[in-house]
Design an enzyme around this catalytic site. Structure first.
Site, PDB file in Angstrom:
ATOM      1  CG  HIS A  19       3.808   6.657  -1.974  1.00  0.00           C
ATOM      2  ND1 HIS A  19       5.146   6.119  -2.019  1.00  0.00           N
ATOM      3  CD2 HIS A  19       3.835   7.361  -0.675  1.00  0.00           C
ATOM      4  CE1 HIS A  19       5.941   6.636  -1.126  1.00  0.00           C
ATOM      5  NE2 HIS A  19       4.955   7.708  -0.379  1.00  0.00           N
ATOM      6  CG  ASP A  25       9.195   8.422   0.577  1.00  0.00           C
ATOM      7  OD1 ASP A  25       9.241   9.523   1.229  1.00  0.00           O
ATOM      8  OD2 ASP A  25       8.396   7.611   0.430  1.00  0.00           O
TER       9      ASP A  25
HETATM   10 ZN   LIG Z   1       6.899  10.858   1.539  1.00  0.00          ZN
END
Ligand SMILES: [Zn+2]
Length: 454
Positions: free
Chosen positions: A268, A319
């Protein structure tokens, strides 16, 4: 099984090559490449390396379409997380395996040859340990044997509910392991049989808030040669909690306290300051971006221009698997950067390429580093992770090879994925996974049972 595949145009490390034959050995590695030869064997229009999906939680695929409602006063990452905790408490090991197989099948159909599974669902309901602590890891591996996807499995350490070290809260019990249990898990995972020769193992800490400082340091020392991943700097609340506890921002703290290198992948980094980008890029660590999920969860937008200016590397992951699409992931990534900087063609790393090729080359390299897998290039000695595209429609007429990739990412209306090879295994043919019917049947059964309990 040995095979030979031929492409009218093939993206090799040195650039585009015409009329090229790729010879694959019985283990799934590229044995030889011959240019300018007549078509023979399996013939394709365009062949490019198939990238790794460097970050996934497969079980969250079954939440798609269920978490877009507004039931609480706040609708943010944290309320979504509550929904996820409730959802996973309805999932049995059989359900989990069926969902994993479906997500992996969809990844292959989307053009990914492999996945790095960030796996933190270790325990039974209410945190009860399975007799074999690797039970749920085995389920991910079982799923990958059904889907055929190349797998790098990252068992995840999850010890506490917050940065100050609180006990796990309801919903986190299925993740929790002590460090000694985690080490046992890794031992068991290493000993698990896998019929595919391209199975890899790495390790992960869930996040700075979920592990003890001392455990993180141990983990980084004990698993020096393994890909090592962590979620970091995703949400503002997480950054402010770390800052108030440790007087450092998360990335700043990691650079100062851990021996980061190119084996590390930080997932991220949507809350990264320019000075942190500078510090982190020097370490060689890769950033794992998940643009569709980050948009879905309202995480924020990664500081891409500065990251590239500092020479930083990145790859992409799916994700939460809310939508599994390689080309949409790339498009969302570049468009989010354009909106952030009010500019165009932001994530371009090389002057000689257009943006499409640059994005693809970047995520191939990032995925290779983050997965510990010899992939990302159509080159002798690499796994035959290859994506065959059919770019013969009128839309591509008279475009050059690089412009074709730009059209594919930014303008394509239909699915053009013809076939996908993972370590030489032909898993997607004419756009469809070879075991699609069976995998979908098992998934539907699992989802039906879960939704009855939700
Ligand atoms: Zn994740």
């Amino acid at each position: 099984m040995k095979k030979k595949i031929w492409g009218k145009r093939v993206l090799l490390p040195g650039g585009w090559s015409s009329n090229t034959l790729i010879d694959i050995d019985q283990n799934g590695k590229i044995k030889d490449i011959k240019k300018n030869v007549q078509p023979s064997n399996q013939v394709f229009d365009t062949l490019i390396p198939s990238p790794m999906n460097l970050h996934s939680h497969c079980f969250q695929r079954a939440m798609s379409g269920l978490s877009e409602r507004s039931d609480s006063k706040t609708n943010d990452f944290w309320s979504w997380r509550n929904f996820m905790y409730n959802f996973l408490n309805k999932i049995s090991p059989d359900h989990f395996e069926a969902i994993c197989a479906l997500a992996q099948m969809e990844m292959l159909e989307a053009g990914y040859a492999g996945v790095v599974e960030f796996h933190y669902l270790h325990n039974d309901l209410s945190g009860i340990r399975f007799h074999n602590i690797s039970e749920m890891s085995q389920r991910v591996i079982n799923a990958s044997n059904k889907s055929g996807i190349g797998l790098t499995l990252l068992p995840v350490l999850y010890e506490q509910s917050g940065v100050k070290g609180g006990n796990l809260i309801s919903g986190q019990d299925r993740f929790g392991l002590k460090l000694c249990e985690f080490n046992k898990l890794i031992e068991e995972v290493i000993s698990l049989e896998n019929k595919k020769g391209d199975f890899h193992i790495g390790v992960a800490a869930h996040s700075l808030r979920a592990v003890k400082k001392i455990s993180l340091k141990e983990l980084s020392k004990n698993f020096l040669n393994y890909p090592t991943h962590i979620h970091v700097a995703e949400q503002m609340k997480e950054v402010s909690e770390i800052y108030s506890a440790w007087s450092k921002r998360p990335i700043e703290w990691m650079v100062e306290n851990l021996d980061l290198n190119e084996k590390w992948c930080l997932i991220h980094c949507t809350q990264m300051h320019d000075y942190e980008a500078k510090l982190l890029a020097k370490s060689g660590a890769v950033i794992g971006l998940c643009p569709i999920t980050e948009a879905n969860l309202g995480d924020g937008i990664f500081n891409g221009r500065n990251w590239l200016k500092e020479g930083g590397k990145f790859g992409i992951g799916t994700d939460s698997n809310v939508k599994i699409s390689l080309f949409e992931e790339l498009r969302t990534l570049e468009y989010s950067q354009r909106l952030k900087y009010k500019s165009r063609i932001v994530l371009k790393t090389a002057n000689e390429y257009t943006i499409g090729r640059s994005l693809i080359e970047s995520v191939l390299e990032g995925g290779m580093l983050a997965s510990g897998r010899k992939t990302g290039k159509i080159q002798k000695g690499y796994w035959a992770d290859i994506l065959a595209l059919d770019l013969t429609s009128f839309d591509y007429f008279d475009l050059n090879d690089n412009e074709k990739l730009d059209y594919l990412i930014f303008s394509e209306k239909d699915v053009v994925i013809d076939s996908v090879f993972s370590a030489g295994r032909l898993l997607v043919k004419n756009g469809k996974h070879i075991n699609k019917k069976k995998i979908i049947t098992n998934y539907k059964l699992a989802l039906h049972e879960i939704l009855k309990k939700l």
